[in-house]
Design an enzyme around this catalytic site. Structure first.
Site, mmCIF file in Angstrom:
data_model
loop_
_atom_site.group_PDB
_atom_site.id
_atom_site.type_symbol
_atom_site.label_atom_id
_atom_site.label_comp_id
_atom_site.label_asym_id
_atom_site.label_seq_id
_atom_site.Cartn_x
_atom_site.Cartn_y
_atom_site.Cartn_z
ATOM 1 N N PRO A 115 144.287 28.636 14.222
ATOM 2 C CA PRO A 115 145.581 29.258 13.887
ATOM 3 C C PRO A 115 145.510 30.776 13.740
ATOM 4 O O PRO A 115 146.511 31.453 13.947
ATOM 5 C CB PRO A 115 145.958 28.590 12.558
ATOM 6 C CG PRO A 115 144.676 28.094 11.980
ATOM 7 C CD PRO A 115 143.780 27.773 13.136
ATOM 8 N N LEU A 116 144.322 31.293 13.385
ATOM 9 C CA LEU A 116 144.221 32.736 13.121
ATOM 10 C C LEU A 116 143.670 33.511 14.309
ATOM 11 O O LEU A 116 143.447 34.718 14.220
ATOM 12 C CB LEU A 116 143.306 32.967 11.901
ATOM 13 C CG LEU A 116 143.661 32.172 10.647
ATOM 14 C CD1 LEU A 116 142.680 32.459 9.529
ATOM 15 C CD2 LEU A 116 145.081 32.492 10.199
ATOM 16 N N GLY A 174 139.983 31.895 21.055
ATOM 17 C CA GLY A 174 139.233 32.875 21.836
ATOM 18 C C GLY A 174 137.876 32.361 22.263
ATOM 19 O O GLY A 174 137.566 31.168 22.129
ATOM 20 N N ASP A 175 137.061 33.281 22.750
ATOM 21 C CA ASP A 175 135.732 32.920 23.256
ATOM 22 C C ASP A 175 134.835 32.365 22.150
ATOM 23 O O ASP A 175 134.072 31.418 22.360
ATOM 24 C CB ASP A 175 135.061 34.158 23.869
ATOM 25 C CG ASP A 175 135.848 34.694 25.046
ATOM 26 O OD1 ASP A 175 136.474 33.886 25.740
ATOM 27 O OD2 ASP A 175 135.830 35.915 25.254
ATOM 28 N N GLY A 176 134.905 32.991 20.973
ATOM 29 C CA GLY A 176 134.053 32.549 19.867
ATOM 30 C C GLY A 176 134.371 31.109 19.476
ATOM 31 O O GLY A 176 133.471 30.307 19.188
ATOM 32 N N PHE A 178 135.725 28.783 21.399
ATOM 33 C CA PHE A 178 135.267 27.900 22.477
ATOM 34 C C PHE A 178 133.763 27.662 22.339
ATOM 35 O O PHE A 178 133.280 26.526 22.441
ATOM 36 C CB PHE A 178 135.570 28.539 23.838
ATOM 37 C CG PHE A 178 135.090 27.722 25.007
ATOM 38 C CD1 PHE A 178 135.830 26.649 25.466
ATOM 39 C CD2 PHE A 178 133.891 28.013 25.639
ATOM 40 C CE1 PHE A 178 135.392 25.883 26.540
ATOM 41 C CE2 PHE A 178 133.442 27.258 26.707
ATOM 42 C CZ PHE A 178 134.199 26.192 27.161
HETATM 43 N N1 LIG Z 1 140.888 28.304 10.588
HETATM 44 C C1 LIG Z 1 139.949 29.233 10.716
HETATM 45 N N2 LIG Z 1 139.815 30.219 9.823
HETATM 46 C C2 LIG Z 1 138.892 31.191 9.971
HETATM 47 N N3 LIG Z 1 138.024 31.259 11.016
HETATM 48 C C3 LIG Z 1 138.109 30.302 11.930
HETATM 49 C C4 LIG Z 1 139.068 29.245 11.845
HETATM 50 N N4 LIG Z 1 138.940 28.454 12.918
HETATM 51 C C5 LIG Z 1 137.928 28.980 13.654
HETATM 52 N N5 LIG Z 1 137.427 30.085 13.061
HETATM 53 C C6 LIG Z 1 136.334 30.970 13.544
HETATM 54 O O1 LIG Z 1 136.854 32.184 14.092
HETATM 55 C C7 LIG Z 1 135.943 32.650 15.078
HETATM 56 C C8 LIG Z 1 136.649 33.546 16.072
HETATM 57 O O2 LIG Z 1 137.628 32.794 16.731
HETATM 58 P P1 LIG Z 1 138.225 33.153 18.147
HETATM 59 O O3 LIG Z 1 137.156 33.291 19.134
HETATM 60 O O4 LIG Z 1 139.305 32.178 18.428
HETATM 61 O O5 LIG Z 1 138.958 34.533 17.862
HETATM 62 P P2 LIG Z 1 138.851 35.982 18.415
HETATM 63 O O6 LIG Z 1 137.603 36.592 17.898
HETATM 64 O O7 LIG Z 1 140.151 36.628 18.043
HETATM 65 O O8 LIG Z 1 138.809 35.834 19.982
HETATM 66 P P3 LIG Z 1 137.748 36.333 21.053
HETATM 67 O O9 LIG Z 1 136.484 35.576 20.774
HETATM 68 O O10 LIG Z 1 138.366 36.006 22.372
HETATM 69 O O11 LIG Z 1 137.589 37.818 20.848
HETATM 70 C C9 LIG Z 1 135.337 31.410 15.684
HETATM 71 O O12 LIG Z 1 133.983 31.615 15.986
HETATM 72 C C10 LIG Z 1 135.538 30.327 14.649
HETATM 73 O O13 LIG Z 1 134.311 29.929 14.064
#
Ligand SMILES: Nc1ncnc2c1ncn2[C@@H]1O[C@H](COP(=O)(O)OP(=O)(O)OP(=O)(O)O)[C@@H](O)[C@H]1O
Length: 357
Positions: A115-116, A174-176, A178
């Site tokens: 969600p975030l 995002g990538d993290g 996935f």
């Molecule tokens: N509900 C949550 N609250 C906080 N952190 C979360 C939650 N769900 C997942 N995460 C963590 O947030 C991390 C980052 O997520 P995500 O990759 O979607 O975001 P991003 O950093 O914005 O995108 P990108 O990796 O494309 O830059 C993930 O590695 C995951 O472990």
């Protein structure tokens, strides 16, 4: 449709905005042509102005490539009408049964929503694409994560039987995010030997490796890798059937690279060994802050495009890197990361979203 394949069904229908058309359902597509262009001698009528509200109708949802960006797919819908209810019902049933027979399409997916992710739009992104899945008759079990590591824990602890009931996992994030799910799947299932221990790197590289720090390690002190769950799977040595590439370059960096190609017979066994079933695939609907994996596979950072590729069951190869780290001569951790390195971008633009390592 292939030229020699006979059409399975053809009728004259009214298409909203176009008028009278000959609608044809082929072995793998639905097409239509204006009645005039298929050689009829019907009197010309102002077809477009026919009032379809007086007819029975059904709507076909499809997509087309965007004009500006060929990688982006846009939703389109077509309303067909006919004066007989029975004709519309038959078409409706036939189209649905054709779709159900498409074996590449997933039927049941586990969707994880962060969600975030990105700017906090994970849920909104899912709400945008969810109707496309339901229209396509793809069942989804949706899990909205509550914390970092939540998805990893769920995937790693789900029984093989339950995972097997899905055709794949889709992440909305995002990538993290996935990669977190990729690790949940692979760390407990991927049985490949771990990369060479540092002393072995030196041995295989010779004295001019440029990695002098590895010389400091005493092989007798090297302990097994501890995975994220704290278990100790043990250090194993490279063998002939090791899927890790044997290039010293990748090993020296502590990153090993292996590839699987969907459908390739010599990799089926490997895929089966760490995916719950042969149909299983991973997909991403971009909602992150960089979305590098999606951009390098679909060529478009667009949730609708990704959703359509997933629903159509399209597959593309991605590289999965196995990253290990050493601490004081001990292999201390291991992770997997999906990477776009080495992917042929022009190929990726043609192919799609659902990924299979
Ligand atoms: N509900 C949550 N609250 C906080 N952190 C979360 C939650 N769900 C997942 N995460 C963590 O947030 C991390 C980052 O997520 P995500 O990759 O979607 O975001 P991003 O950093 O914005 O995108 P990108 O990796 O494309 O830059 C993930 O590695 C995951 O472990």
């Amino acid at each position: 449709m292939e030229a020699h394949a006979p059409p399975s069904m053809s009728s004259t229908m009214f298409l909203q905005g176009s008028g009278e058309v000959v609608l044809t359902l082929g072995s793998d597509d639905l097409s239509w042509a204006p009645l005039a262009s298929v050689g009829t001698s019907h009197a010309k009528v102002d077809n477009c102005k026919l009032d379809m509200r007086k007819m029975y109708r059904f709507v076909v949802h499809g997509f087309q490539r965007s004009r500006g960006n060929k990688s982006t797919l846009a939703l389109v819908s077509y309303t067909f009408g006919h004066k007989h209810l029975q004709t519309c019902q038959t078409w409706f049933q036939q189209i649905n049964s054709h779709i159900c027979m498409e074996t590449d399409r997933p039927k049941n997916l586990w969707v994880f929503v962060h969600p975030l992710s990105g700017k906090g739009n994970g849920c909104k992104t899912w709400q945008t694409v969810a109707p496309i899945f339901s229209r396509a008759k793809v069942k989804t079990k949706v899990t909205v994560t509550e914390r970092a590591g939540h998805a990893y824990d769920l995937v790693a602890s789900t029984t093989e039987k339950e995972l097997s009931s899905f055709d794949g996992i889709v992440t909305v994030g995002g990538d993290g995010f996935f990669n977190e799910i990729l690790n949940g799947l692979l760390l407990s299932r991927h049985k490949a030997p771990y990369p060479l221990v540092p002393e072995e790197f030196m041995h295989s590289l010779g004295s001019n490796s440029g990695c002098e720090q590895f010389r400091l390690h005493d092989e007798s002190k090297i302990k097994p890798i501890h995975d994220l769950n704290g278990s100790s799977p043990g250090v194993s040595h490279k063998s002939e059937d090791d899927p890790l590439l044997s290039t010293s370059e990748s090993s020296v960096c502590g990153v090993s690279d292996f590839r699987k190609e969907a459908g390739a017979s010599n990799t089926d066994q490997d895929v089966a060994s760490f995916f719950p079933n042969e149909r299983f695939r991973l997909g991403i609907i971009p909602a992150g802050s960089t979305d590098a994996i999606v951009i390098s596979t679909t060529g478009a950072r667009d949730p609708v495009t990704s959703a359509l590729h997933i629903i159509l069951g399209k597959r593309v190869r991605v590289d999965i890197a196995q990253v290990v780290s050493w601490e004081g001569g001990t292999l201390s951790s291991m992770r997997y990361a999906a990477s776009f390195a080495g992917l042929n971008h022009s190929e990726a633009r043609l192919i799609y979203e659902a990924v299979e390592p």
